[in-house]
Scaffold this motif. Structure first.
Motif, PDB file in Angstrom:
ATOM      1  N   ILE A  21       4.442 -52.481  47.914  1.00 18.86           N
ATOM      2  CA  ILE A  21       4.656 -52.265  46.482  1.00 18.86           C
ATOM      3  C   ILE A  21       4.305 -53.519  45.681  1.00 18.86           C
ATOM      4  O   ILE A  21       3.504 -53.471  44.753  1.00 18.86           O
ATOM      5  CB  ILE A  21       6.133 -51.877  46.226  1.00 18.86           C
ATOM      6  N   LEU A  60      -2.440 -43.317  39.832  1.00 18.17           N
ATOM      7  CA  LEU A  60      -1.704 -44.435  39.252  1.00 18.17           C
ATOM      8  C   LEU A  60      -1.401 -44.211  37.776  1.00 18.17           C
ATOM      9  O   LEU A  60      -2.148 -43.531  37.069  1.00 18.17           O
ATOM     10  CB  LEU A  60      -2.535 -45.721  39.383  1.00 18.17           C
ATOM     11  N   GLU A  61      -0.304 -44.817  37.358  1.00 18.09           N
ATOM     12  CA  GLU A  61       0.049 -44.843  35.943  1.00 18.09           C
ATOM     13  C   GLU A  61      -0.760 -45.958  35.282  1.00 18.09           C
ATOM     14  O   GLU A  61      -0.796 -47.073  35.778  1.00 18.09           O
ATOM     15  CB  GLU A  61       1.553 -45.132  35.842  1.00 18.09           C
ATOM     16  N   LYS A 118       7.501 -50.688  36.349  1.00 17.68           N
ATOM     17  CA  LYS A 118       7.239 -49.264  36.525  1.00 17.68           C
ATOM     18  C   LYS A 118       8.342 -48.440  35.874  1.00 17.68           C
ATOM     19  O   LYS A 118       8.085 -47.514  35.134  1.00 17.68           O
ATOM     20  CB  LYS A 118       7.111 -48.905  37.999  1.00 17.68           C
ATOM     21  N   ASP A 119       9.576 -48.767  36.181  1.00 18.71           N
ATOM     22  CA  ASP A 119      10.692 -48.013  35.614  1.00 18.71           C
ATOM     23  C   ASP A 119      11.877 -48.934  35.361  1.00 18.71           C
ATOM     24  O   ASP A 119      12.091 -49.896  36.101  1.00 18.71           O
ATOM     25  CB  ASP A 119      11.163 -46.925  36.600  1.00 18.71           C
ATOM     26  N   ARG A 132      12.085 -51.960  38.218  1.00 18.03           N
ATOM     27  CA  ARG A 132      11.186 -52.062  39.364  1.00 18.03           C
ATOM     28  C   ARG A 132       9.757 -52.198  38.858  1.00 18.03           C
ATOM     29  O   ARG A 132       9.439 -51.798  37.744  1.00 18.03           O
ATOM     30  CB  ARG A 132      11.349 -50.880  40.303  1.00 18.03           C
ATOM     31  N   PHE A 171       5.384 -52.255  39.673  1.00 16.67           N
ATOM     32  CA  PHE A 171       4.243 -51.828  40.489  1.00 16.67           C
ATOM     33  C   PHE A 171       2.961 -52.159  39.737  1.00 16.67           C
ATOM     34  O   PHE A 171       2.995 -52.678  38.623  1.00 16.67           O
ATOM     35  CB  PHE A 171       4.336 -50.330  40.826  1.00 16.67           C
TER      36      PHE A 171
END
Lengths: 400, 475
Positions: free
Chosen positions: B358, B432-433, B455-456, B465, B467
């Protein structure tokens, strides 16, 4: 050498609830409603049912884990009940379990029920789930429309098609399904729409607008199956038999490797090829009379027409706009309104598709009855285009 | 072989808020802000923070450099974690070998300059990162003056582009501004007092001391890097008998004051333009001062260009909507609906198993068929061989957009939620975002670079978190 499932199992009774926002019903009421219709149709005693399969996707948010929602709702006499879940192919998986049990000779009569109670989750679309796995650490928090919208962008890139033509073909698909749904008293959405409405609807996930997306519904559907021999003993002459049931889940190739360009559904192609082989179909365009495909989004149906070999690769826009899959077209698609308008209670959808095949094959589809169809196909796509479970089933008339 | 600065880097977020837009929104209440309402300030996107900006500055600094990093220090007053190694997370994101010292430096805007002063004495090898993402109270002077950004220097033995000559530090508890541990915003004291008693008295003393130690005259200093105030710099130049242009740009017009990061961002900016054999004095101010005297070397001319803040400053996306600015920085609570209520608990045991996958974006390359894949797995997705995948980071690769959508249904603090399939070298494809794309900007076939982002958020457990996300490539 195994010969496959063709003509070994007959569907002798089916039931399906009205789909929609069933504020009046919980999963128990939905299960019972579908079951009563199927039981009356089959003309068997409830105690003749020896084994059962329950298809349910959202467990805690819908009806609960395990066999219990079915066993308890129907007060079944402690017969074996197995709950299955394979995303949007869940209903088909329930049926496959029952069909295989009968074909294996494990029992004479088996039951398959698919149910989903989505409208208690509070979400207008599919509910969000809690996160906690490795995937959640890296995959986007995608929605279904967002994942399927990408079929459109990749398809456009691959075939260099005009985005407006594509949007119009997608609109045509939805207009057709709304027209079909309007003829179906059990459908969730029963209002016709125009191409203009579909083209100009608010954007959900570009290029999918509101009318490119199927409804989220409550509902249940049910099938009672037995062996062809047993059906014959019961005096059934013109029976609906299973010709093929094939399943192809992704193994990760689409999501991890560039071998897939995102413009088609790899697993649908694989499942279709196997199903055609199992059913002995060599030219689906000529041999199939109708299809119910997984039109969760208009673009899915568009692409699936190619993946099922119902039109040439890159030819779906033209075929759709030419009306090939309309009610009066070459191979009508979503005669009952499809996921788009009949609705999409996840666990029930595969069985709902089989229900329409069953009614059409037996000439019992009322106002929307096609002229004497004898072979039809159902298709589910569970998950997202980049990783999914595809099922392709074929049902047809079988003369004893 | 000698000791000094081997490389430098910086990062400034693409979002820029015009100070005029701030005045327009809050001027009704605070008309006095008019005097500050010129230029623009850098704003971290919703998914950027001190850590992600530090990673970008670190990547900028380490580009083209080889050799292990044995010590990574991260200086900031806005570390997202008070107890969890922030610098360690940055080290993983920089794909460094994990046998290294990671150190979080905090508590002062001088955190980075104090580390430089220490390096001048102990000549320790390290990657020194400074990053700050200070939130500001709506309508405050800080909202106008602050910016978000990060800077970096790589220190060690080799062919330095600048050598350390001397340093001087002083502590004076002049509380020009402060932020208590349990508050969100800085509290600033009267500027005139800070100027007279602080900058004008404390800063010259350390500059003079460092120059004296190096045996040069203050007049010999070619470049002075002083953060905090343009007018103070001008007045100080006069007091020190230096031409005003010896003080390098404080980047207030285009970026704002990046707190603990500002000395390194300005130093990187200075080194971008400096020539060999120049004396550069880096000053840190706040409850005392640090002054570090450097001399650039001929190696500076040979340094690969392209690093430093200029290219980040040149690449920008205007943020004209003040309400959006507040929401992106979580200063107001927009009702994003039911989907924003999703529980984002992180399974930290799962994260631990996959921490390098990650944070370092480690995929696997199959020894048998050479296929690159993410995530890494036990069985090759292409040829089916077992246990053949060698870890390999995809973080530095340029990808190509295969498909994408702009999703208005999914929750994101900055709608629409853009995501898609991106293909990379040797067969790899990942959903992927995306980040830093405005609606309508992404096209199939576009090249993208990966950036380390939040990410969030998990507001229930105060966790976040991270990424990697595809972003527009740098020109």
């Amino acid at each position: 050498m195994a010969k496959g499932i063709k003509d070994k199992v007959a569907i002798i009774g089916m039931g399906c609830t009205r789909f929609g926002e069933r504020w009046d019903c919980g999963p128990e009421e939905l299960i019972v409603e579908a079951f009563r219709e199927a039981l009356a149709d089959a003309g068997v005693d409830r105690n003749d049912i020896e084994m059962a399969w329950l298809g349910l996707f959202f467990q805690e948010q819908s009806a609960g884990k395990s066999a219990l929602p079915l066993s308890m709702s129907l007060r079944l006499p402690n017969i074996p009940v197995t709950r299955v879940e394979n995303m949007c192919a869940t209903g088909t998986e329930a049926l496959r379990g029952a069909v295989y049990a009968v074909a294996a000779g494990a029992c004479d009569i088996a039951l398959a029920v698919g149910v989903e109670k989505l409208k208690d989750t509070g979400y207008p679309g599919l509910p969000e789930r809690s996160k906690g796995t490795f995937d959640d650490l890296w995959l986007p928090n995608a929605t279904a429309p967002g994942a399927f919208a990408q079929l459109a962008s990749a398809y456009q890139a691959r075939h260099q098609c005009n985005p407006t033509d594509m949007k119009r073909a997608m609109a045509h698909i939805s207009v057709k399904s709304h027209a079909n749904g309007a003829l179906n008293p059990k459908a969730h959405l029963r209002r016709e729409i125009t191409e203009e409405q579909a083209m100009n609807a608010p954007m959900i996930a570009a290029p999918l607008g509101l009318y490119d997306c199927c409804g989220v519904s409550d509902g249940a559907a049910c099938a009672i199956v037995t062996s062809v021999e047993k059906a014959r003993e019961m005096g059934i002459k013109d029976m609906v038999t299973v010709k093929a049931m094939q399943l192809a889940p992704s193994n990760g190739l689409e999501m991890s490797n560039n071998a897939w360009d995102g413009s088609y559904l790899l697993t649908t192609r694989i499942a279709a090829e196997r199903a055609y082989k199992e059913a002995g179909i060599s030219d689906p365009r000529k041999e199939l009379d109708m299809t119910e495909v997984h039109d969760c989004f208009s673009v899915t149906e568009l692409v699936v027409m190619e993946d099922l070999g119902l039109c040439p690769e890159g030819g779906a826009i033209k075929a759709v706009l030419d009306g090939e899959f309309d009610r009066d077209g070459n191979v009508p698609c979503q005669i009952d309104g499809g996921l788009k308008c009949f609705g999409h209670p996840i666990g029930a959808s595969g069985l709902r598709m089989a229900y329409e095949m069953y009614l059409q094959l037996l000439g019992r589809a009322g106002e929307r009855q096609l002229a004497s169809p004898s072979l039809g196909l159902t298709h589910n796509l569970g998950g997202h285009p980049f990783r999914n479970v595809a099922s392709v089933s074929v049902f047809g008339l079988h003369s004893a | 072989m000698s000791y000094g600065i081997l490389s430098f880097g910086a990062y400034v977020p693409a979002l820029r808020l015009s100070r005029g837009a701030v005045l327009e929104a809050v001027g009704w209440a605070v008309p006095g802000l008019r005097g500050l309402a010129a230029g623009e300030r850098a704003v971290a996107n919703w998914d950027e923070d001190t850590i992600t900006m530090a990673v970008e500055a670190g990547r900028d600094c380490l580009a083209g450099m080889d050799g292990p990093v044995g010590h990574l220090a991260l200086a900031s007053t806005t570390l997202p974690f008070t107890d969890r190694s922030n610098s360690g997370l940055v080290a993983d994101a920089l794909v460094l070998d994990n046998h290294l010292v990671t150190e979080d430096l905090a508590g002062s805007r001088r955190a980075a300059t104090s580390a430089l002063a220490r390096a001048a004495h102990n000549q320790g090898a390290m990657l020194l990162l400074a990053s700050d993402c200070r939130e500001t109270r709506p309508g405050s002077n800080q909202e106008m003056l602050y910016g978000h950004g990060a800077g970096a220097v790589l220190l060690g033995e080799g062919k330095p582009i600048a050598e350390f000559l001397a340093s001087a530090s002083i502590h004076e508890d002049l509380v020009d501004q402060y932020r208590s541990a349990d508050t969100d915003y800085d509290y600033a004291l009267e500027e005139r007092w800070v100027r007279e008693e602080g900058y004008f008295k404390i800063v010259p003393s350390v500059i003079e001391q460092a120059a004296r130690e190096a045996g040069i005259a203050v007049a010999d200093i070619d470049r002075v890097v002083l953060h905090g105030s343009t007018s103070v710099a001008r007045a100080l130049a006069k007091r020190l008998g230096l031409a005003a242009d010896r003080f390098t740009s404080d980047l207030m017009a285009e970026c704002g004051d990046c707190g603990a990061a500002q000395p390194l961002v300005m130093l990187a900016h200075t080194l971008e333009q400096a020539t060999p054999d120049q004396y550069v004095m880096v000053v840190g101010f706040g409850q005392g001062a640090d002054a570090v005297l450097l001399r650039t070397t001929p190696a500076l001319s040979a340094m690969k260009t392209g690093r430093g803040p200029s290219r980040y400053l040149a690449r920008k996306r205007e943020l004209t909507n003040y309400t959006k600015f507040l929401s992106l920085r979580n200063q107001i609570s927009i009702d994003f609906g039911l989907r924003s209520e999703r529980d984002n608990r992180t399974a930290l045991s799962a994260f631990y198993r996959k921490r390098r996958d990650i944070t370092s974006m480690l995929g696997g390359r199959c020894r048998e068929c050479n296929t690159l894949q993410f995530p890494r797995s036990l069985v090759c997705v292409k040829c089916g061989a077992s246990d053949t995948q060698q870890p390999e980071s995809l973080a530095g690769l340029t990808g190509r957009v295969k498909s994408f959508t702009e999703d208005w249904l999914a929750y994101t603090p900055s709608p629409p939620y853009v995501y898609g399939n991106v293909e990379f070298a040797d067969g790899a494809n990942i959903m992927l975002e995306f980040t830093d794309f405005a609606p309508g900007e992404v096209k199939v076939g576009d090249p993208v670079r990966l950036v380390f982002r939040i990410k969030d958020f998990d507001p229930k457990r105060n966790f976040r978190r991270y990424f990697w996300k595809p972003a527009p490539v740098m020109d």
